[in-house]
Design a protein around this motif. Structure first.
Motif, PDB file in Angstrom:
ATOM      1  N   ALA A  57       0.857  -1.135   0.055  1.00  0.00           N
ATOM      2  CA  ALA A  57       0.085   0.068  -0.010  1.00  0.00           C
ATOM      3  C   ALA A  57       0.979   1.278   0.090  1.00  0.00           C
ATOM      4  O   ALA A  57       0.541   2.056  -0.661  1.00  0.00           O
ATOM      5  CB  ALA A  57      -0.888  -0.134   1.250  1.00  0.00           C
ATOM      6  N   TYR A  58       1.991   0.980   0.681  1.00  0.00           N
ATOM      7  CA  TYR A  58       2.839   2.384   1.097  1.00  0.00           C
ATOM      8  C   TYR A  58       3.616   2.613  -0.627  1.00  0.00           C
ATOM      9  O   TYR A  58       3.610   3.807  -1.034  1.00  0.00           O
ATOM     10  CB  TYR A  58       4.017   2.124   1.990  1.00  0.00           C
ATOM     11  N   GLN A  84      -1.254   6.913   4.757  1.00  0.00           N
ATOM     12  CA  GLN A  84      -0.612   5.520   4.570  1.00  0.00           C
ATOM     13  C   GLN A  84       0.387   5.405   5.730  1.00  0.00           C
ATOM     14  O   GLN A  84       0.355   4.596   6.441  1.00  0.00           O
ATOM     15  CB  GLN A  84      -0.281   5.228   3.266  1.00  0.00           C
ATOM     16  N   ARG A  85       1.340   6.569   5.843  1.00  0.00           N
ATOM     17  CA  ARG A  85       2.363   6.577   6.806  1.00  0.00           C
ATOM     18  C   ARG A  85       1.764   6.409   8.095  1.00  0.00           C
ATOM     19  O   ARG A  85       2.168   5.800   8.960  1.00  0.00           O
ATOM     20  CB  ARG A  85       3.026   7.647   6.414  1.00  0.00           C
ATOM     21  N   ALA A  86       0.612   7.426   8.381  1.00  0.00           N
ATOM     22  CA  ALA A  86       0.056   7.499   9.689  1.00  0.00           C
ATOM     23  C   ALA A  86      -0.465   6.211  10.159  1.00  0.00           C
ATOM     24  O   ALA A  86      -0.620   5.450  11.224  1.00  0.00           O
ATOM     25  CB  ALA A  86      -1.198   8.555   9.584  1.00  0.00           C
ATOM     26  N   ALA A 130       8.999   1.597   3.567  1.00  0.00           N
ATOM     27  CA  ALA A 130       7.705   0.580   3.090  1.00  0.00           C
ATOM     28  C   ALA A 130       7.937  -0.587   4.227  1.00  0.00           C
ATOM     29  O   ALA A 130       6.942  -1.052   4.521  1.00  0.00           O
ATOM     30  CB  ALA A 130       7.954   0.229   1.820  1.00  0.00           C
ATOM     31  N   LEU A 131       9.131  -0.779   4.759  1.00  0.00           N
ATOM     32  CA  LEU A 131       9.030  -1.757   5.793  1.00  0.00           C
ATOM     33  C   LEU A 131       9.634  -1.337   6.974  1.00  0.00           C
ATOM     34  O   LEU A 131       9.993  -2.108   7.853  1.00  0.00           O
ATOM     35  CB  LEU A 131      10.281  -2.856   5.116  1.00  0.00           C
ATOM     36  N   ARG A 132       9.336  -0.172   7.295  1.00  0.00           N
ATOM     37  CA  ARG A 132       9.850   0.453   8.617  1.00  0.00           C
ATOM     38  C   ARG A 132       9.431  -0.189   9.855  1.00  0.00           C
ATOM     39  O   ARG A 132      10.131  -0.296  10.852  1.00  0.00           O
ATOM     40  CB  ARG A 132       9.526   2.018   8.544  1.00  0.00           C
ATOM     41  N   TYR A 133       8.281  -0.687   9.672  1.00  0.00           N
ATOM     42  CA  TYR A 133       7.661  -1.301  11.033  1.00  0.00           C
ATOM     43  C   TYR A 133       7.541  -2.975  10.869  1.00  0.00           C
ATOM     44  O   TYR A 133       6.373  -3.409  11.333  1.00  0.00           O
ATOM     45  CB  TYR A 133       6.322  -0.613  11.411  1.00  0.00           C
ATOM     46  N   GLY A 134       8.427  -3.587  10.255  1.00  0.00           N
ATOM     47  CA  GLY A 134       8.253  -4.721   9.785  1.00  0.00           C
ATOM     48  C   GLY A 134       8.662  -5.833  10.977  1.00  0.00           C
ATOM     49  O   GLY A 134       8.590  -6.984  10.805  1.00  0.00           O
TER      50      GLY A 134
END
Lengths: 465, 407
Positions: A57-58, A84-86, A130-134
């Motif tokens: 989605a990002y 999307q970031r939020a 895109a994977l910051r919180y993976g």
């Protein structure tokens, strides 16, 4: 060895709680690891597919914004991307709370502790937006389901996870003589080649350990063997033969030919590394340090390593060895709880109602937990490097780290709960039989209930385990 | 509830109270953290402040090469040069208007720049890896787990915990490693009533690690508070100074004492969109920081100080479609302080025609950030070139002395 339920909960679990009874013995602790994982049904967190869906989605929002540059739709597309970031930041806060709540409410704290331990051993994190919180979904998929099986299966799950491939640059590593390298050279005139990062860390951190008998040649051979393991955000993990270096590799004297057997050869190499005697020593030491002391009893380390070798890395057997050794039950509390475990144990000791935590929105989670943890030296989901968090007590109890712990204890419990337990009750709940006369004096001598409870949580006896 | 402990009289300083209550004094020798000013002799006399500008500062917009014929065609909303409000520096370069408050320092030759420099990092343009490499100081990624500023301490005799300070809440990898370092954030006040403070001291007395950390924390918080009370912390009237100014004040305060090195970060340089506003805000923070250091250090210490600000990479020379710039390669360092040779844009200018760019998109690096830093250490602290090339910045090509310091 005499089993001590309180000590078991403090040292191998998530801390004492007036709500949850401590374990009755090692058998119960080990059996719980084989039983269904209740915490994941109570507090579900998406697996890595959830992180990939966020990433897709990002990326789509970013592409749409790029296509709209200098056009009338740019502001709208920019808003979409920000939304999307939020949303992803909301996910991070929500998943953090769920991991915290698992520790706060569980009756099987050992599982949470082992999950945290192995998640740290296999540290991986997002390096792109895109994977910051993976990291949390990665732990949910690759680590948590594998903590009670064979180490080799845990190793394979972690090393082949898209997040690990991404974090340690494996997804860019190309066999120098591979079809892809030739194609890129022909069409783009660029040279693409090996990236040794993952191979080096697998040997140095995940398996043999830095002092083990392997050399640069082994790193290089393993890096060549790893080529072909890539990921993309549509499919997740992929083995791409076109990226793989042709021919066989020799690693620590063993021959592996991914050209013939593909991914199976890579998995075989990981199994052999997992069963290597040096891996037993390396993991035994890490477990002993993490669960007992910065300077663990050498007989405990040897006992764990022997059990690991005797069972080919059957982790339940290794945990059994840990729980049966007298050095695991020394009375004196030694290790300092790292910030996450510390805050979780504080909420647990205060019997904080889950609703007090679930009602927090993202800014509140940041203010109450994530920013304080960062000031305590533990930035959630972002350790300093692939070697994970430090174990040394002195790395956590710095002037700044301790000041932040004090500040948290003095202010946050009141904010979250409104009504605090009576200080002497809180002391009993938090420390059980370890509530000394001195601490009882402190609990009654403080000028306010808020400070009394804060001081109890700040007691060295509560900060160690 | 009755207070059964005597409360210290208000006239007693915390230090004397701590000494009386046994928090310091007899346990001083046993405390690895506590090195009160009067007890420690600093190993050298000059001061070094390293500021990491996280996010990739746009060198071409900060030190604007308006004299380069190719410059004008590269940027539409980000037009620089004296005709657009920038401060002329030398007839070729002009300074971004947000740094105008630093012009007196430029004229006093206490502000300078090194243009077109970078770390060895190439082609990937990731903040994450770029900052890792900037702080590791190695030729490639993942070669060392400690930072270069910590390695400077490792090769320098007489270093104590307070010699170097990592200030603020962000992680400062460049100071991480085996050498002792202090960390403190001016925001990390210890919100304890006097009674709670005493009880905490009592509780921690039997645990040396906690006891030492508490004593040091109280001491650090105390000096930060004293600073705020004397109005040194950049406080204007009753308003609390913004965080970057508090950090600069705190750094200055430590450097007036026994500390010799301070490191901290300033964030906000990743200007992909609407760079005009974003860069102005970041540069104001940088300018405030330097002016606070200058004011709070006092002229005697400022004269022996080198402030070095560096960033993980520069940005694309062409403006993108959203009034910003994207991740690039060559960047710039900012130098300030009485110890540096300012009034000059150092470095070798590569030019801006397509053929002169890195990858046809970025400013071409003509110098290595590590070599510049190496020469500064060599001149400021006396670090040997061999230690620099073997340990601190392994494999760095030092080249000739860049003359960044006043001799």
């Amino acid at each position: 060895m005499r089993f001590d339920p309180e000590l078991a909960e403090i040292r191998f679990g998530c801390g004492l709680s007036p709500r949850q009874a401590p374990p009755t013995g090692p058998q119960e602790m080990l059996a719980a690891l084989r039983a269904p994982d209740r915490a994941t049904t109570d507090w579900p967190i998406p697996g890595f597919d959830g992180a990939l869906a966020d990433a897709r989605a990002y990326s789509a929002a970013r592409r749409a914004r790029k296509a709209a540059i200098a056009g009338p739709q740019f502001e709208a597309r920019n808003k979409d991307l920000k939304r999307q970031r939020a949303l992803m930041r909301d996910h991070q806060a929500d998943w953090f709370l769920r991991r915290l709540l698992r520790c706060v409410t569980t009756e099987h704290g050992f599982r949470e502790r082992l999950t945290l331990f192995w998640a740290d051993h296999f540290t991986a994190q997002g390096k792109i937006a895109a994977l910051r919180y993976g990291a949390t979904p990665y732990v949910e998929s690759a680590i948590r389901p594998n903590i009670a099986g064979r180490f080799e299966d845990l190793l394979i799950a972690a090393v082949t996870s898209p997040l690990m491939l991404h974090y340690l640059d494996q997804h860019r590593s190309t066999g120098p003589s591979s079809r892809r390298a030739k194609r890129v050279a022909r069409r783009q005139g660029r040279v693409v080649g090996l990236n040794e990062n993952l191979a080096r860390e697998v040997l140095e951190l995940h398996t043999l350990g830095v002092g083990a008998p392997y050399g640069q040649q082994d790193v290089r051979q393993l890096a060549e063997l790893f080529t072909g393991m890539i990921y993309n955000i549509e499919d997740g993990f992929k083995f791409a033969p076109g990226w793989a270096e042709p021919g066989a590799e020799i690693l620590l004297g063993q021959r592996y030919d991914a050209e013939i057997t593909g991914l199976a050869a890579i998995k075989q190499a990981l199994r052999d590394l997992a069963r290597h005697p040096a891996t037993a020593d390396h993991l035994a030491r890490k477990l002993a340090v993490h669960f007992t002391s910065d300077t663990p009893d050498p007989t405990l380390v040897a006992h764990l390593a022997d059990r690991y070798r005797a069972t080919s890395g059957d982790l339940i057997q290794v945990y059994a060895a840990l729980l049966e050794h007298p050095a695991s039950w020394q009375e004196a509390l030694s290790n300092v709880k790292p910030p996450f475990a510390y805050l979780a144990s504080a909420c647990r000791a205060l019997a904080m109602p889950p609703a007090a935590l679930t009602k927090l929105n993202r800014p509140q989670v940041n203010r109450v937990f994530l920013r304080p943890m960062q000031r305590m030296g533990q930035r959630w989901e972002f350790a300093g490097g692939p070697d994970g968090w430090p174990e040394a007590d002195g790395d956590w109890i710095t002037p700044q780290g301790l000041a932040e712990r004090l500040r948290w204890c003095m202010s946050v419990p009141t904010q979250l709960m409104g009504t605090l337990p009576a200080p002497l009750d809180a002391l009993q709940d938090a420390l059980g039989s370890r509530a000394t006369a001195q601490l009882r004096f402190v609990a009654t001598a403080a000028e306010t209930e808020r400070e009394a409870v804060g001081l109890i949580l700040a007691a060295p006896a509560f900060q160690r385990r | 509830m009755t207070n059964i402990l005597p409360s210290p009289s208000a006239s007693l300083s915390r230090r004397s109270f701590l000494a009386r209550s046994g928090l310091i004094g007899c346990s001083l020798a046993a405390s690895p953290l506590l090195t009160p000013v009067s007890f420690a002799a600093a190993p050298w006399d000059t001061r070094l402040v390293v500021i990491i500008l996280r996010g990739g500062m746009d060198a071409v917009d900060v030190v604007q090469p308006y004299g380069d014929p190719a410059y004008a065609g590269l940027r539409q909303t980000l037009r620089g040069g004296p005709q657009n409000g920038a401060q002329d520096l030398d007839g070729f370069f002009a300074l971004h208007p947000a740094l105008a408050p630093l012009m007196p320092l430029w004229r006093a030759e206490q502000l300078g720049f090194v243009h077109a420099v970078s770390t060895p990092y190439r082609n990937k343009r990731s903040h994450f890896d770029g900052q890792d490499l900037l702080e590791a100081g190695t030729p490639g990624l993942h070669q060392r787990r400690d930072g270069w500023l910590n390695r400077l301490l490792q090769v320098t005799p007489g270093v104590e915990a307070r010699t170097a300070f990592a200030i603020g809440q962000g992680e400062m990898k460049l100071l991480q490693g085996p050498a002792p370092v202090s960390d403190w954030s001016p925001d990390a006040e210890i919100a304890l009533s006097p009674q709670a403070e005493r009880l905490a001291g009592l509780m921690m007395e039997g645990d040396p690690l906690f006891h030492a950390a508490l004593a040091e924390a109280l001491d650090l918080a105390d000096s930060a508070r004293a600073d705020a009370a004397t109005g040194r912390a950049g406080t204007t009237g009753q308003r609390r100074a913004p965080p970057h100014q508090r950090i600069a004040s705190y750094a200055a305060q430590q450097l007036r004492g026994d500390s010799r090195i301070a490191a901290f970060s300033i964030n906000g340089w990743d200007t992909h969109n609407r760079q005009k506003g974003a860069l102005t805000r970041a540069l104001r923070r940088l300018s405030d920081t330097i002016l606070t250091l200058h004011g709070d250090l006092g002229s005697t210490i400022w004269d022996k100080t080198a402030v070095v600000a560096m960033t993980e990479f520069g940005r694309t020379v062409r403006e993108n479609g959203t009034g910003g710039t994207d991740h690039g390669t060559g960047g710039a360092m900012l130098l300030a302080g009485g110890a540096i040779r300012g009034g000059k844009v150092h470095g070798q200018w590569p030019g801006l025609t397509e053929a002169e760019l890195f990858d046809r998109r970025d400013l071409m690096p003509t110098g290595d950030v590590r070599a510049q830093m190496g020469w500064i250490m060599h001149g400021l602290i006396g670090t040997g070139q061999q230690a620099i090339g073997d340990v601190i910045f392994p494999g760095v090509e030092m080249g000739a002395d860049q003359g960044l310091l006043r001799r």
